[in-house]
Design an enzyme around this catalytic site. Structure first.
Site, PDB file in Angstrom:
ATOM      1  CE  LYS A 179      -0.530   4.900  -1.444  1.00  0.00           C
ATOM      2  NZ  LYS A 179      -1.091   5.918  -0.552  1.00  0.00           N
ATOM      3  CG  ASP A 180       1.343   6.794 -10.423  1.00  0.00           C
ATOM      4  OD1 ASP A 180       0.488   6.941 -11.311  1.00  0.00           O
ATOM      5  OD2 ASP A 180       2.554   6.892 -10.627  1.00  0.00           O
TER       6      ASP A 180
END
Length: 354
Positions: A85-86
Site C-alpha cells: 500500500k502507498d
C-alpha cells in the site's frame, strides 16, 4: 516513463474520454489519499495465523510487517499481506502472522501515532500476495485549475463505459528505472539478482508491452468493443473465451460491461487471439522484439488482461475551494491513476512507487 527509445510516458498514453481540461494535485497530505483494502473473505476466527486489521498513515507496508514480526518473535517470512500500500496515504490493510502453538502478544504494542490496530482475529491460512478482492479509494484533488466544470459529466461517462485498464506509473519505477533494469536482465539473463527484484523488472517489461497494445486499441476506438479474433474476459474473473463471430449477444454483453476485450500479457505460449485482434497487436509490438524475446527467454508464460476497467461506483463531490473528492473501488491488480488521468491532468512522476 522512460528507459527505452520507444517508451511513451504514462501521460502520453491516449485517453479514452477526450483530452482533460482540468489540472490538480494529488497527495498534498496523506489524508488526501485513503485506501481501504477489501479482503474478500471473512477470517474463520480460529487457526494458527493471527490476522491483524491495521490502519497506517505515512507508513511503508514492509516496515509494518517487520514490526509485527519483531513483536511476535517470528521470522519476517511468517508475516503475510495481500499487497503493498502507498506510504504517502492513510490505508487500512490486513496482515497475517504465523503463531503455531503460541498465544497472541499484546498487539496494542504496535500502536503509535501512525499505526492503529483496528481488529485482530485468527485464520487457518497465511494471507498471500494477491489474496484480496480489491481496494476502496477516497481521493481529494487540490489546487484545481483550468476548465473543471465538466468533471461530473466525465465521471458519469466513466461509470457508463469504464476506463482503459493501463498499468500505472508505479509499475515502472521512477523515471522508468524498472524497464531499464529489465533490459539489463535481458542482456545478461544469468546475472545474479534478488528474486523479488527479478519479478519486479519482468512485470514492468510485460506491463509496458500490454500498455502499448492497449494504447493502440484506444487510438483505434476498440478498447471497449470487440474486434474480429478477440478473446473476452469476464468482469471480476481471469477466465476468458475466444470467439470468431461477433454476434449481437457478444456486443450486448460488452456494452453491459459484463465481458471485455483482452490484451496479451507477453510470454511463452499461444496468445489465443487471431484475425484483426492479432494484427493490431503485432503492429503495436513490432518495435519491441527486445522485450518480447527477453520475456520468453526468462520463462514467463503468456497470460491475458482485460483492456477495460469498469468503475461503476465512481462518485464525485463538487468543486469547492479549488478541491474535489472522488470515491471508487477497484479490483486487485488495477490502478487508481488510470481513473484519475481520465479526469484531471497531474504529475505521474509525483505518484510514489507501491
Amino acid at each position: 516513463m522512460t528507459g527505452h527509445p520507444d517508451c511513451p510516458g504514462f501521460d502520453d498514453l491516449p485517453r479514452a474520454h477526450g483530452e482533460v481540461t482540468c489540472r490538480g494535485r494529488i497527495r498534498v497530505s496523506p489524508e488526501d489519499f485513503r485506501v481501504d483494502e477489501i479482503l474478500g473473505f471473512e477470517p474463520t476466527g480460529q487457526g494458527e495465523h493471527a490476522f491483524l486489521h491495521i490502519r497506517k498513515t505515512g507508513e511503508n507496508t514492509d516496515h509494518v510487517a517487520q514490526r509485527i514480526a519483531r513483536l511476535a518473535g517470528v521470522k519476517p517470512m511468517d508475516v503475510g499481506y495481500a499487497g503493498l500500500k502507498d506510504r504517502h496515504a492513510v490505508t487500512t490493510q490486513w496482515f497475517s502472522v504465523r503463531l503455531a502453538g503460541k498465544a497472541d502478544p499484546d498487539w496494542r504494542a504496535l500502536e503509535s501515532e501512525s499505526i492503529a490496530v483496528l481488529r485482530h482475529t485468527r485464520h487457518d491460512r497465511k494471507l498471500k500476495r494477491g489474496a484480496l478482492a480489491g481496494n476502496r479509494f477516497r481521493i481529494i484533488l487540490r489546487g484545481l485549475e483550468g476548465v473543471c466544470d465538466g468533471l461530473e459529466a466525465r465521471c458519469a461517462a466513466i461509470r457508463a463505459a469504464g476506463v482503459p485498464n493501463y498499468f500505472g506509473p508505479q509499475r515502472f519505477g521512477h523515471g522508468g528505472r524498472n524497464l531499464q533494469e529489465a533490459l539489463r536482465l535481458f542482456a545478461d539473463p544469468r546475472r545474479r539478482i534478488d528474486r523479488n527484484k527479478r519479478s519486479l523488472y519482468l512485470s514492468a517489461a510485460r506491463s509496458y508491452l500490454f500498455n502499448r497494445v492497449l494504447a493502440g486499441r484506444v487510438e483505434h476506438g476498440s478498447w471497449n468493443r470487440g474486434v474480429e479474433g478477440d478473446a473476452f474476459m469476464f468482469t471480476g474473473s481471469n477466465a476468458f473465451f475466444k470467439t470468431d463471430k461477433l454476434d449481437e449477444d457478444i456486443q450486448r454483453r460488452v456494452e453491459a460491461l459484463t465481458i471485455h476485450p483482452s490484451g496479451t500479457l507477453w510470454g511463452r505460449g499461444d496468445p489465443v487471439i487471431s484475425g484483426t485482434a492479432l494484427a493490431m497487436e503485432r503492429v503495436a509490438l513490432a518495435q519491441c522484439a527486445e522485450f518480447r524475446e527477453g520475456l520468453e527467454r526468462c520463462g514467463l508464460e503468456v497470460g491475458r488482461r482485460a483492456l477495460r476497467l469498469p468503475v461503476p461506483d465512481l462518485e464525485f463531490a463538487g468543486v469547492e475551494d479549488s478541491a474535489c473528492e472522488l470515491t471508487f473501488s477497484l479490483p486487485a491488480g488495477t490502478y487508481a491513476t488510470t481513473v484519475l488521468r481520465e479526469l484531471v491532468e497531474f504529475d505521474p512522476q509525483g505518484w510514489p512507487d507501491t
